[in-house]
Design a protein around this motif. Sequence first.
Motif, PDB file in Angstrom:
ATOM      1  N   ASP A  85      62.395  47.541  72.779  1.00 43.49           N
ATOM      2  CA  ASP A  85      63.386  48.506  73.245  1.00 43.49           C
ATOM      3  C   ASP A  85      64.079  49.091  72.015  1.00 43.49           C
ATOM      4  O   ASP A  85      65.021  48.503  71.475  1.00 43.49           O
ATOM      5  CB  ASP A  85      64.395  47.810  74.162  1.00 43.49           C
ATOM      6  N   LEU A  86      63.594  50.229  71.540  1.00 44.56           N
ATOM      7  CA  LEU A  86      64.056  50.806  70.284  1.00 44.56           C
ATOM      8  C   LEU A  86      65.135  51.858  70.499  1.00 44.56           C
ATOM      9  O   LEU A  86      65.149  52.549  71.519  1.00 44.56           O
ATOM     10  CB  LEU A  86      62.883  51.443  69.536  1.00 44.56           C
ATOM     11  N   THR A  87      66.000  51.989  69.519  1.00 44.71           N
ATOM     12  CA  THR A  87      66.919  53.126  69.518  1.00 44.71           C
ATOM     13  C   THR A  87      66.119  54.372  69.162  1.00 44.71           C
ATOM     14  O   THR A  87      64.974  54.289  68.686  1.00 44.71           O
ATOM     15  CB  THR A  87      68.032  52.932  68.463  1.00 44.71           C
ATOM     16  N   ILE A  88      66.700  55.541  69.369  1.00 49.34           N
ATOM     17  CA  ILE A  88      66.013  56.790  69.031  1.00 49.34           C
ATOM     18  C   ILE A  88      65.650  56.809  67.551  1.00 49.34           C
ATOM     19  O   ILE A  88      64.536  57.203  67.168  1.00 49.34           O
ATOM     20  CB  ILE A  88      66.898  58.000  69.384  1.00 49.34           C
ATOM     21  N   GLU A  89      66.574  56.348  66.715  1.00 48.38           N
ATOM     22  CA  GLU A  89      66.330  56.346  65.271  1.00 48.38           C
ATOM     23  C   GLU A  89      65.194  55.386  64.907  1.00 48.38           C
ATOM     24  O   GLU A  89      64.322  55.714  64.087  1.00 48.38           O
ATOM     25  CB  GLU A  89      67.598  55.933  64.515  1.00 48.38           C
ATOM     26  N   GLU A  90      65.184  54.211  65.536  1.00 51.40           N
ATOM     27  CA  GLU A  90      64.126  53.232  65.267  1.00 51.40           C
ATOM     28  C   GLU A  90      62.773  53.742  65.747  1.00 51.40           C
ATOM     29  O   GLU A  90      61.747  53.557  65.070  1.00 51.40           O
ATOM     30  CB  GLU A  90      64.459  51.906  65.956  1.00 51.40           C
ATOM     31  N   TYR A  91      62.764  54.391  66.906  1.00 50.16           N
ATOM     32  CA  TYR A  91      61.518  54.940  67.447  1.00 50.16           C
ATOM     33  C   TYR A  91      60.961  56.017  66.512  1.00 50.16           C
ATOM     34  O   TYR A  91      59.766  56.036  66.199  1.00 50.16           O
ATOM     35  CB  TYR A  91      61.770  55.512  68.839  1.00 50.16           C
ATOM     36  N   ASP A  92      61.825  56.928  66.071  1.00 50.23           N
ATOM     37  CA  ASP A  92      61.395  58.007  65.177  1.00 50.23           C
ATOM     38  C   ASP A  92      60.857  57.456  63.864  1.00 50.23           C
ATOM     39  O   ASP A  92      59.870  57.967  63.316  1.00 50.23           O
ATOM     40  CB  ASP A  92      62.547  58.973  64.908  1.00 50.23           C
ATOM     41  N   GLU A  93      61.507  56.425  63.360  1.00 52.91           N
ATOM     42  CA  GLU A  93      61.058  55.812  62.111  1.00 52.91           C
ATOM     43  C   GLU A  93      59.675  55.195  62.272  1.00 52.91           C
ATOM     44  O   GLU A  93      58.803  55.332  61.400  1.00 52.91           O
ATOM     45  CB  GLU A  93      62.065  54.749  61.670  1.00 52.91           C
ATOM     46  N   GLU A  94      59.447  54.523  63.394  1.00 50.48           N
ATOM     47  CA  GLU A  94      58.142  53.904  63.646  1.00 50.48           C
ATOM     48  C   GLU A  94      57.068  54.967  63.840  1.00 50.48           C
ATOM     49  O   GLU A  94      55.938  54.825  63.377  1.00 50.48           O
ATOM     50  CB  GLU A  94      58.238  52.988  64.868  1.00 50.48           C
ATOM     51  N   LEU A  95      57.428  56.047  64.517  1.00 57.42           N
ATOM     52  CA  LEU A  95      56.489  57.152  64.714  1.00 57.42           C
ATOM     53  C   LEU A  95      56.095  57.770  63.376  1.00 57.42           C
ATOM     54  O   LEU A  95      54.924  58.104  63.142  1.00 57.42           O
ATOM     55  CB  LEU A  95      57.130  58.211  65.610  1.00 57.42           C
ATOM     56  N   ALA A  96      57.084  57.922  62.494  1.00 59.22           N
ATOM     57  CA  ALA A  96      56.815  58.478  61.167  1.00 59.22           C
ATOM     58  C   ALA A  96      55.895  57.564  60.361  1.00 59.22           C
ATOM     59  O   ALA A  96      55.037  58.035  59.600  1.00 59.22           O
ATOM     60  CB  ALA A  96      58.133  58.681  60.417  1.00 59.22           C
ATOM     61  N   ARG A  97      56.054  56.253  60.533  1.00 60.79           N
ATOM     62  CA  ARG A  97      55.174  55.314  59.832  1.00 60.79           C
ATOM     63  C   ARG A  97      53.740  55.419  60.336  1.00 60.79           C
ATOM     64  O   ARG A  97      52.787  55.460  59.558  1.00 60.79           O
ATOM     65  CB  ARG A  97      55.685  53.877  60.029  1.00 60.79           C
ATOM     66  N   ILE A  98      53.597  55.491  61.666  1.00 60.50           N
ATOM     67  CA  ILE A  98      52.262  55.508  62.277  1.00 60.50           C
ATOM     68  C   ILE A  98      51.508  56.792  61.939  1.00 60.50           C
ATOM     69  O   ILE A  98      50.322  56.772  61.612  1.00 60.50           O
ATOM     70  CB  ILE A  98      52.369  55.341  63.800  1.00 60.50           C
ATOM     71  N   TYR A  99      52.203  57.911  62.030  1.00 63.52           N
ATOM     72  CA  TYR A  99      51.548  59.209  61.834  1.00 63.52           C
ATOM     73  C   TYR A  99      51.901  59.846  60.491  1.00 63.52           C
ATOM     74  O   TYR A  99      51.757  61.056  60.313  1.00 63.52           O
ATOM     75  CB  TYR A  99      51.922  60.155  62.969  1.00 63.52           C
ATOM     76  N   GLY A 100      52.327  59.047  59.537  1.00 66.96           N
ATOM     77  CA  GLY A 100      52.676  59.563  58.223  1.00 66.96           C
ATOM     78  C   GLY A 100      51.489  60.228  57.544  1.00 66.96           C
ATOM     79  O   GLY A 100      50.329  59.870  57.767  1.00 66.96           O
ATOM     80  N   GLY A 101      51.789  61.218  56.705  1.00 69.08           N
ATOM     81  CA  GLY A 101      50.730  61.874  55.941  1.00 69.08           C
ATOM     82  C   GLY A 101      49.860  62.806  56.741  1.00 69.08           C
ATOM     83  O   GLY A 101      48.746  63.139  56.323  1.00 69.08           O
ATOM     84  N   ILE A 102      50.355  63.249  57.917  1.00 69.08           N
ATOM     85  CA  ILE A 102      49.577  64.148  58.777  1.00 69.08           C
ATOM     86  C   ILE A 102      50.426  65.359  59.148  1.00 69.08           C
ATOM     87  O   ILE A 102      51.605  65.228  59.472  1.00 69.08           O
ATOM     88  CB  ILE A 102      49.104  63.434  60.049  1.00 69.08           C
ATOM     89  N   LEU A 103      49.817  66.536  59.105  1.00 71.15           N
ATOM     90  CA  LEU A 103      50.471  67.774  59.524  1.00 71.15           C
ATOM     91  C   LEU A 103      49.742  68.301  60.753  1.00 71.15           C
ATOM     92  O   LEU A 103      48.513  68.445  60.739  1.00 71.15           O
ATOM     93  CB  LEU A 103      50.404  68.811  58.398  1.00 71.15           C
ATOM     94  N   LEU A 104      50.468  68.564  61.824  1.00 70.94           N
ATOM     95  CA  LEU A 104      49.837  69.117  63.025  1.00 70.94           C
ATOM     96  C   LEU A 104      49.439  70.566  62.779  1.00 70.94           C
ATOM     97  O   LEU A 104      50.222  71.350  62.233  1.00 70.94           O
ATOM     98  CB  LEU A 104      50.794  69.034  64.217  1.00 70.94           C
ATOM     99  N   ILE A 105      48.236  70.935  63.220  1.00 70.52           N
ATOM    100  CA  ILE A 105      47.751  72.297  62.941  1.00 70.52           C
ATOM    101  C   ILE A 105      47.295  73.045  64.188  1.00 70.52           C
ATOM    102  O   ILE A 105      46.945  74.228  64.104  1.00 70.52           O
ATOM    103  CB  ILE A 105      46.594  72.277  61.915  1.00 70.52           C
ATOM    104  N   GLY A 106      47.287  72.406  65.352  1.00 65.95           N
ATOM    105  CA  GLY A 106      46.853  73.112  66.546  1.00 65.95           C
ATOM    106  C   GLY A 106      46.871  72.249  67.782  1.00 65.95           C
ATOM    107  O   GLY A 106      46.861  71.019  67.696  1.00 65.95           O
ATOM    108  N   SER A 107      46.904  72.907  68.947  1.00 67.16           N
ATOM    109  CA  SER A 107      46.933  72.208  70.232  1.00 67.16           C
ATOM    110  C   SER A 107      45.594  72.331  70.936  1.00 67.16           C
ATOM    111  O   SER A 107      44.978  73.398  70.963  1.00 67.16           O
ATOM    112  CB  SER A 107      48.036  72.799  71.121  1.00 67.16           C
ATOM    113  N   GLN A 108      45.163  71.204  71.526  1.00 66.72           N
ATOM    114  CA  GLN A 108      43.952  71.207  72.346  1.00 66.72           C
ATOM    115  C   GLN A 108      44.293  71.361  73.823  1.00 66.72           C
ATOM    116  O   GLN A 108      43.409  71.446  74.671  1.00 66.72           O
ATOM    117  CB  GLN A 108      43.181  69.901  72.142  1.00 66.72           C
TER     118      GLN A 108
END
Length: 471
Positions: free
Chosen positions: A132-155
């Motif tokens: 049960d994460l706070t918004i800040e903790e969730y965002d931090e974990e998301l940044a760790r998981i998807y770090g180093g990636i730039l979104l470029i398009g939608s499927q």
Amino acid sequence: MEEEKLESQVKRIKTKLSQARKADKEFKVFGADSHKYQLNKPISIEQVAAIEQEYGFQLPPCYKTFITQIGNGGSANSDAAGPFYGIYSLQKSINELADFNGPDGGQRACIIYPFMPEDYWQQQLNVIKNNDLTIEEYDEELARIYGGILLIGSQGCAYINGIVLQGEHTGKVVNLSFDHQLPKFTFEANFLDWYERWLDEVISGELSDPNSGWFGYSVAGSEKQLLEKYFVSECNEYKYYCLEALLLKSTISSKTFKILENQYHLNNADLKRISLQVMVNFSYPKARNYLHEYFNIEPEFVIKLLYWYGKKKISEWIEILHTSVPQFKDAEAFRCFVHILKESKTNYCQIILPFTAHADREMRAIAFSALDSLNNKTKKNLINYFISGLTDTDRQVIYNTLVALEGIVDSRLLKYYQAIAKQNVDEQKDNAILYRLNNCLTYFKLTNKTILNINTDNYKIKKWFQFWKKP
């Protein structure tokens, strides 16, 4: 040398863009009616450099070449011509950072990689899924998981394309999803190769074919090219996808079938399985003996193949399936097994009943769903099994049990129906369960509200003719 290669590729892409517009004038390719093969003018090198400095990361040369020499976004604020709904402008990609992997996401190391195993991915998701994460903790974990990636398009829906900014796989395109499914890298070396492949398949008409598959999820090439890639590669995961791509072909040659037979005999595990799958897909009669042989090794996989490709041959398997029921661990295989038994029109009740108590909740849910097709007389003899479904801890199991019980009138069920009604009314949730419960209670002349006010031990179920009697 690298600059000359990029320059040559840019020229090819510009030529192919014009050819693609002519080849798909009616926008039959998925997403084409959105971008309409249009591109906005490129962005300047100076603007790109300013954005890189502001956000603290470097764009891959292949992608930077595209937005500075071919186009940056599409016309009228749409995305640029490209796979699915098109390629974002650089500014739109930057804007996506905040909600995807945070303002510093592009600076972080990329922890995902090609052919990443599911168990590794689930380990990465563990904190997000099980805490049960706070918004800040969730965002931090998301940044760790998807770090180093730039979104470029939608499927479309939850699916998106990203490009790797950091590390060994810089410049490669990866298929992602907002619901955290296993990321799948495309098979091309970099963004420009991936983009050019898309143009090639638009021009050839391949992507206008509804059976062509989802772009970028399979290895590109003709039957001959796929086999060449298979034998050249030393990576078993890549070899697997080379053979899997054959499934998208309308037919294969007898020579290729012989090659698959040899690979089936020479390999183990995944390569043996995919060789068998391709053979069964194109010729059940030729693959029949291999199926029977492999049933003794991995019956669950053979059951899936039978469901996918051998439905017309089920009759020869019914006795085997009735007498050699696998110890299922794969819910998808069990679902296929249930469908096969249903289509066989045989009495499968005693085969399914043990699975109503299976340790896996999905297996239990499938089992109770299968019992729905039994006649009411048989169902009435299985009330104790259905009661276990009504008291299950999993809501899908309860739902499927209620579906199966619709039309069954038995006073033994009432106290369990009452408990379900009370729990759902108290918690104010799961209207789907209440809907199904109401359908069952209709046959008792009750609703999920009126059942709360009766004594289930003394409730008298009136026969149909009693409703016309005067009190």
